[in-house]
Motif scaffolding. Structure first.
Motif, PDB file in Angstrom:
ATOM      1  N   TYR A  18       0.841  -1.207   0.000  1.00 28.75           N
ATOM      2  CA  TYR A  18       0.000   0.000   0.000  1.00 28.75           C
ATOM      3  C   TYR A  18       0.874   1.255   0.000  1.00 28.75           C
ATOM      4  O   TYR A  18       0.577   2.226  -0.715  1.00 28.75           O
ATOM      5  N   ALA A  19       1.947   1.230   0.782  1.00 29.63           N
ATOM      6  CA  ALA A  19       2.806   2.409   0.895  1.00 29.63           C
ATOM      7  C   ALA A  19       3.636   2.648  -0.357  1.00 29.63           C
ATOM      8  O   ALA A  19       3.866   3.807  -0.746  1.00 29.63           O
ATOM      9  N   ILE A  20       4.099   1.569  -1.000  1.00 29.10           N
ATOM     10  CA  ILE A  20       5.011   1.761  -2.129  1.00 29.10           C
ATOM     11  C   ILE A  20       4.325   1.727  -3.495  1.00 29.10           C
ATOM     12  O   ILE A  20       4.916   2.150  -4.492  1.00 29.10           O
ATOM     13  N   MET A  21       3.077   1.238  -3.550  1.00 28.66           N
ATOM     14  CA  MET A  21       2.396   1.158  -4.837  1.00 28.66           C
ATOM     15  C   MET A  21       1.071   1.914  -4.867  1.00 28.66           C
ATOM     16  O   MET A  21       0.839   2.740  -5.745  1.00 28.66           O
ATOM     17  N   VAL A  22       0.195   1.614  -3.889  1.00 20.95           N
ATOM     18  CA  VAL A  22      -1.147   2.207  -3.915  1.00 20.95           C
ATOM     19  C   VAL A  22      -1.080   3.715  -3.712  1.00 20.95           C
ATOM     20  O   VAL A  22      -1.723   4.479  -4.450  1.00 20.95           O
ATOM     21  N   VAL A  23      -0.315   4.172  -2.729  1.00 16.24           N
ATOM     22  CA  VAL A  23      -0.229   5.612  -2.453  1.00 16.24           C
ATOM     23  C   VAL A  23       0.386   6.375  -3.626  1.00 16.24           C
ATOM     24  O   VAL A  23      -0.179   7.381  -4.080  1.00 16.24           O
ATOM     25  N   PRO A  24       1.537   5.959  -4.182  1.00 20.48           N
ATOM     26  CA  PRO A  24       2.075   6.685  -5.344  1.00 20.48           C
ATOM     27  C   PRO A  24       1.152   6.646  -6.558  1.00 20.48           C
ATOM     28  O   PRO A  24       1.068   7.629  -7.306  1.00 20.48           O
ATOM     29  N   MET A  25       0.458   5.525  -6.787  1.00 23.20           N
ATOM     30  CA  MET A  25      -0.442   5.421  -7.937  1.00 23.20           C
ATOM     31  C   MET A  25      -1.728   6.211  -7.717  1.00 23.20           C
ATOM     32  O   MET A  25      -2.384   6.615  -8.677  1.00 23.20           O
ATOM     33  N   GLY A  26      -2.113   6.401  -6.467  1.00 26.57           N
ATOM     34  CA  GLY A  26      -3.309   7.176  -6.158  1.00 26.57           C
ATOM     35  C   GLY A  26      -4.601   6.382  -6.183  1.00 26.57           C
ATOM     36  O   GLY A  26      -5.671   6.961  -6.041  1.00 26.57           O
ATOM     37  N   HIS A  27      -4.515   5.061  -6.359  1.00 30.33           N
ATOM     38  CA  HIS A  27      -5.730   4.238  -6.369  1.00 30.33           C
ATOM     39  C   HIS A  27      -5.360   2.781  -6.128  1.00 30.33           C
ATOM     40  O   HIS A  27      -4.214   2.369  -6.327  1.00 30.33           O
ATOM     41  N   PHE A  28      -6.369   2.002  -5.689  1.00 31.65           N
ATOM     42  CA  PHE A  28      -6.174   0.566  -5.523  1.00 31.65           C
ATOM     43  C   PHE A  28      -6.095  -0.097  -6.898  1.00 31.65           C
ATOM     44  O   PHE A  28      -6.611   0.432  -7.887  1.00 31.65           O
ATOM     45  N   SER A  29      -5.479  -1.272  -6.944  1.00 34.22           N
ATOM     46  CA  SER A  29      -5.356  -1.956  -8.233  1.00 34.22           C
ATOM     47  C   SER A  29      -5.112  -3.445  -8.018  1.00 34.22           C
ATOM     48  O   SER A  29      -4.562  -3.860  -6.989  1.00 34.22           O
ATOM     49  N   GLY A  30      -5.515  -4.222  -9.009  1.00 37.94           N
ATOM     50  CA  GLY A  30      -5.245  -5.646  -8.978  1.00 37.94           C
ATOM     51  C   GLY A  30      -3.767  -5.951  -9.057  1.00 37.94           C
ATOM     52  O   GLY A  30      -3.300  -6.965  -8.522  1.00 37.94           O
ATOM     53  N   LEU A  31      -3.009  -5.067  -9.716  1.00 38.10           N
ATOM     54  CA  LEU A  31      -1.563  -5.276  -9.820  1.00 38.10           C
ATOM     55  C   LEU A  31      -0.899  -5.190  -8.452  1.00 38.10           C
ATOM     56  O   LEU A  31      -0.018  -5.992  -8.125  1.00 38.10           O
ATOM     57  N   ALA A  32      -1.337  -4.221  -7.650  1.00 33.36           N
ATOM     58  CA  ALA A  32      -0.798  -4.118  -6.290  1.00 33.36           C
ATOM     59  C   ALA A  32      -1.154  -5.359  -5.481  1.00 33.36           C
ATOM     60  O   ALA A  32      -0.336  -5.874  -4.708  1.00 33.36           O
ATOM     61  N   GLY A  33      -2.382  -5.850  -5.640  1.00 23.73           N
ATOM     62  CA  GLY A  33      -2.773  -7.074  -4.950  1.00 23.73           C
ATOM     63  C   GLY A  33      -1.935  -8.263  -5.382  1.00 23.73           C
ATOM     64  O   GLY A  33      -1.532  -9.084  -4.553  1.00 23.73           O
ATOM     65  N   ALA A  34      -1.633  -8.356  -6.690  1.00 22.22           N
ATOM     66  CA  ALA A  34      -0.823  -9.459  -7.193  1.00 22.22           C
ATOM     67  C   ALA A  34       0.589  -9.414  -6.628  1.00 22.22           C
ATOM     68  O   ALA A  34       1.167 -10.446  -6.275  1.00 22.22           O
ATOM     69  N   PHE A  35       1.166  -8.216  -6.508  1.00 24.15           N
ATOM     70  CA  PHE A  35       2.520  -8.096  -5.976  1.00 24.15           C
ATOM     71  C   PHE A  35       2.557  -8.432  -4.485  1.00 24.15           C
ATOM     72  O   PHE A  35       3.547  -8.997  -4.004  1.00 24.15           O
ATOM     73  N   SER A  36       1.502  -8.087  -3.753  1.00 25.22           N
ATOM     74  CA  SER A  36       1.467  -8.467  -2.338  1.00 25.22           C
ATOM     75  C   SER A  36       1.392  -9.981  -2.194  1.00 25.22           C
ATOM     76  O   SER A  36       2.042 -10.563  -1.313  1.00 25.22           O
ATOM     77  N   LEU A  37       0.631 -10.638  -3.057  1.00 24.38           N
ATOM     78  CA  LEU A  37       0.571 -12.101  -3.027  1.00 24.38           C
ATOM     79  C   LEU A  37       1.895 -12.720  -3.464  1.00 24.38           C
ATOM     80  O   LEU A  37       2.305 -13.764  -2.949  1.00 24.38           O
ATOM     81  N   ALA A  38       2.580 -12.074  -4.412  1.00 27.14           N
ATOM     82  CA  ALA A  38       3.871 -12.586  -4.872  1.00 27.14           C
ATOM     83  C   ALA A  38       4.900 -12.565  -3.743  1.00 27.14           C
ATOM     84  O   ALA A  38       5.725 -13.484  -3.615  1.00 27.14           O
ATOM     85  N   ILE A  39       4.869 -11.514  -2.900  1.00 27.82           N
ATOM     86  CA  ILE A  39       5.800 -11.436  -1.780  1.00 27.82           C
ATOM     87  C   ILE A  39       5.504 -12.534  -0.764  1.00 27.82           C
ATOM     88  O   ILE A  39       6.424 -13.098  -0.146  1.00 27.82           O
ATOM     89  N   LEU A  40       4.232 -12.875  -0.583  1.00 27.00           N
ATOM     90  CA  LEU A  40       3.869 -13.968   0.322  1.00 27.00           C
ATOM     91  C   LEU A  40       4.263 -15.326  -0.252  1.00 27.00           C
ATOM     92  O   LEU A  40       4.604 -16.253   0.487  1.00 27.00           O
ATOM     93  N   LEU A  41       4.190 -15.456  -1.566  1.00 27.81           N
ATOM     94  CA  LEU A  41       4.524 -16.720  -2.227  1.00 27.81           C
ATOM     95  C   LEU A  41       6.029 -16.958  -2.291  1.00 27.81           C
ATOM     96  O   LEU A  41       6.492 -18.092  -2.164  1.00 27.81           O
ATOM     97  N   LEU A  42       6.796 -15.892  -2.473  1.00 28.98           N
ATOM     98  CA  LEU A  42       8.233 -16.012  -2.732  1.00 28.98           C
ATOM     99  C   LEU A  42       8.997 -16.784  -1.662  1.00 28.98           C
ATOM    100  O   LEU A  42       9.759 -17.702  -1.989  1.00 28.98           O
TER     101      LEU A  42
END
Length: 284
Positions: free
Chosen positions: A129-153
């Motif tokens: 949220y801090a590094i993607m959602v806030v700079p982009m100015g909106h929620f997105s599926g891409l941000a959700g995918a990257f959060s899941l990728a960090i959990l998967l890695l």
């Protein structure tokens, strides 16, 4: 002397029976709650399964609908997470197992990976949220995918590291003695010997991220309509379950139950698949 030996035997037998009984009771206690949860999910979710579940989108309050948009959104984000996190995890695990054995840097990376492995998912969601959602100015599926990728890695990394470490060193030495380059030895020998274990780790990682709700609340949020645009908020099963389960509308509560049932079934399939691979990999 005989009385002393009999007393010791009886005392040991008593504690043996006591500990065994407590172990059985504890096991049955855990199984009772597990079976109760599964039965409640099946009982409430199975009644709401119909064709509209897969053809309709999440409805407005008080109306009928389905979970098509949530299914598609979850599959899109999980797919992107797997494409992003799996190669990084496999390559990092390969480096740890093949090049960092006995090195201090390898031990440090393993330590931080273990921390990331046990980190609360909500912390990962706040980070994205801090590094993607806030700079982009909106929620997105891409941000959700990257959060899941960090959990998967970290799951993929740890599994790859352990599976490659279990490959006998004699197999590596034989390949190198025949003149094979190091990279080719890894691809042709190490990966082939550990492929079932690595694939099992990937399936377990997918099973873990498929039910994560907290990071998606801070990143992908939700979308009532069908959308495949990952640059915008997108519907997903975990958040739909979370929101619909707390709603006062009976139709939404039914969708929450059936969504939970579908998520449970997906995790069960992935878990059984990983078990099958482990069994197939075991020596005969």
């Amino acid at each position: 002397m005989k009385l002393i030996n009999n007393a010791r035997y009886l005392r040991r037998r008593f504690w043996n029976v006591f500990n065994l009984s407590m172990s059985i009771v504890a096991t049955l206690f855990g199984l009772f709650w597990l079976i109760w949860i599964l039965w409640t999910t099946v009982r409430n979710g199975a009644a709401a399964i119909n064709i509209h579940l897969f053809t309709g989108d999440t409805p407005a309050p008080g109306s009928m609908g389905g979970l098509r948009n949530a299914f598609v959104g979850s599959l899109l984000m999980i797919g992107v997470a797997v494409l992003v996190g799996t190669p990084v995890g496999i390559l990092a695990g390969t480096w740890l197992a093949e090049f960092a054995q006995g090195k201090r840097l390898g031990s440090i990376i393993r330590f931080f990976n273990d921390i990331l492995l046990s980190a609360p998912s909500i912390v990962i969601g706040l980070f994205i949220y801090a590094i993607m959602v806030v700079p982009m100015g909106h929620f997105s599926g891409l941000a959700g995918a990257f959060s899941l990728a960090i959990l998967l890695l970290p799951v993929v990394l740890r599994t790859t590291d352990e599976m490659l470490t279990m490959v006998p060193g004699t197999m590596r030495e034989a390949a190198l003695a025949l003149g094979a380059p190091h990279w080719k030895m890894i691809v042709q020998i190490s990966y082939r010997a550990a492929r079932s274990g690595i694939l099992t780790g990937i399936l377990l990682a997918i099973a873990r991220i498929s039910g994560e709700t907290a990071p998606l609340l801070f990143t992908a949020l939700n979308n009532q309509f069908f959308s495949m645009n990952l640059n915008e908020p997108i519907a997903n099963i975990p958040v739909v379950i979370f929101q619909f389960a707390m709603s006062p509308y009976h139709e939404w509560q039914d969708l929450a139950w059936v969504g939970a049932l579908m998520a449970t079934f997906a995790v069960l399939v992935l878990s059984l698949g990983s078990r099958f691979l482990i069994k197939d990999r075991s020596p005969r």
